[in-house]
Write an enzyme that holds these catalytic residues in place. Structure first.
Site, PDB file in Angstrom:
ATOM      1  N   TYR A  64     -50.786  20.388  28.282  1.00  0.00           N
ATOM      2  CA  TYR A  64     -50.988  19.992  29.979  1.00  0.00           C
ATOM      3  C   TYR A  64     -51.360  20.247  30.684  1.00  0.00           C
ATOM      4  CZ  TYR A  64     -48.378  17.424  25.486  1.00  0.00           C
ATOM      5  OH  TYR A  64     -47.741  16.282  24.325  1.00  0.00           O
ATOM      6  N   HIS A 129     -48.708  23.210  17.263  1.00  0.00           N
ATOM      7  CA  HIS A 129     -49.376  21.841  18.586  1.00  0.00           C
ATOM      8  C   HIS A 129     -51.056  21.223  17.614  1.00  0.00           C
ATOM      9  CE1 HIS A 129     -49.936  20.018  22.643  1.00  0.00           C
ATOM     10  NE2 HIS A 129     -49.902  19.106  21.380  1.00  0.00           N
TER      11      HIS A 129
END
Length: 324
Positions: A64, A129
């Site tokens: 992110y 992820h």
């Protein structure tokens, strides 16, 4: 007003971990400026207000904002000055600005990098992820064994896997020893337009695996602003969501509040992760959760938008390189 101030968010158990997560979790991807600019001052204020109002779960990833989210969240948590056992932090490995890498060496290095950015000695949950972008057999045979070693070393407390297609969870969980994976993080599959995660809940419960659901607003589709330009949904799904948004707006209803409340109704899901980057967003999300607990949902409005979304119900989209 005094009674309202005393209300607090529900805490829900997370599988067999012993953790209890606030029903609303703080999704920290916006702190990485993924959904627009945010000042560090606003970010820290948002984390502080969320914690003050009973949010105890904060989720981030090195992906992110190219590590920015982790760094800002780390500074915000440090600014709280709260005892470490008062908040639960999850971050991820395997997905980076440079691409995907689930090899044992990279994920082992990844935790040290994340701990430094977060200014923590350990994270509570360490997720692989978006595993659909790697080899699921590598996740089973190489990544998860590496994460078990990190667990033994005390750098992580629990192991998770995340991704969009629901089939990835059963594929992995059916191939690893019980207790290897403690939690799954699913997104965009428990919202008004797509509730397919519900079908998987009995299976996950039978495995003792905790469930985190993210993106109750379908990555922006169920908001007045609409989804971002890169949203991978079909034009049909986007149009139906826009019609539902407009319907709510015409009647003075807030579709985002309804969508969050809908997602919160299933208590087999431990927490609903919502991306937040301002005190205002924190206040709105917590108010929605408390209203659900005390007043209940606007069933009439929910029924109306459910009808609008019926033709596209459970229509998903292919996994893409999403900034979620």
């Amino acid at each position: 007003m005094a009674a309202a101030a005393a209300q607090t968010l529900q805490l829900r158990p997370l599988g067999n971990t012993g953790l209890k997560l606030s029903s609303v979790g703080f999704g920290a991807s916006p702190l990485g400026k993924v959904f627009g600019d945010v000042s560090e001052q606003d970010a820290i204020a948002a984390v502080r207000e969320a914690f003050r109002r009973g949010v105890n779960f904060f989720d981030t990833s090195p992906f992110y904002g190219g590590t920015l989210s982790e760094k800002v969240l780390g500074r915000a948590l440090k600014a709280l000055g709260a005892p470490r056992d008062q908040y639960i932090v999850s971050t991820k490995c395997g997905r980076y600005k440079e691409g995907f890498d689930f090899c044992a060496e990279r994920v082992t290095k990844s935790i040290d990098e994340s701990l430094e950015r977060l200014q923590l000695d350990y994270v509570d949950i360490f997720h692989c992820h978006d595993i659909e972008f790697g080899s699921l057999d590598q996740i089973v045979n190489e990544t998860l064994p590496a994460l078990l070693k990190l667990k033994q070393a005390g750098k992580i407390r629990f192991i998770g896997i995340t991704g969009l297609p629901l089939g990835i969870f059963t594929y992995v969980l059916d191939r690893v020893p019980p207790g290897t994976v403690d939690v799954i993080l699913s997104y965009c599959h428990y919202s008004i337009n797509d509730s397919t995660l519900e079908d998987l809940l009995p299976y996950l419960k039978s495995k003792g695996v905790g469930v985190i659901s993210a993106s109750p607003l379908s990555m922006g589709l169920l908001t007045e602003a609409g989804g971002p330009e890169w949203h991978p949904a079909s034009s049909e799904l986007k149009a139906a969501c826009r019609a539902a948004v407009d319907h709510c707006k015409e009647r003075g209803k807030n579709i985002s509040k309804l969508a969050l409340q809908y997602s919160l109704t299933n208590t087999d899901i431990s927490t609903i992760l919502v991306g937040m980057k301002s005190v205002k967003e924190v206040e709105e999300n917590i108010a929605a959760a408390l209203e659900l607990a005390t007043v209940g949902m606007d069933e009439e409005a929910l029924s109306e938008i459910t009808e609008i979304l019926k033709p596209v119900k459970n229509q998903t989209w292919p996994s893409g390189i999403q900034q979620r």
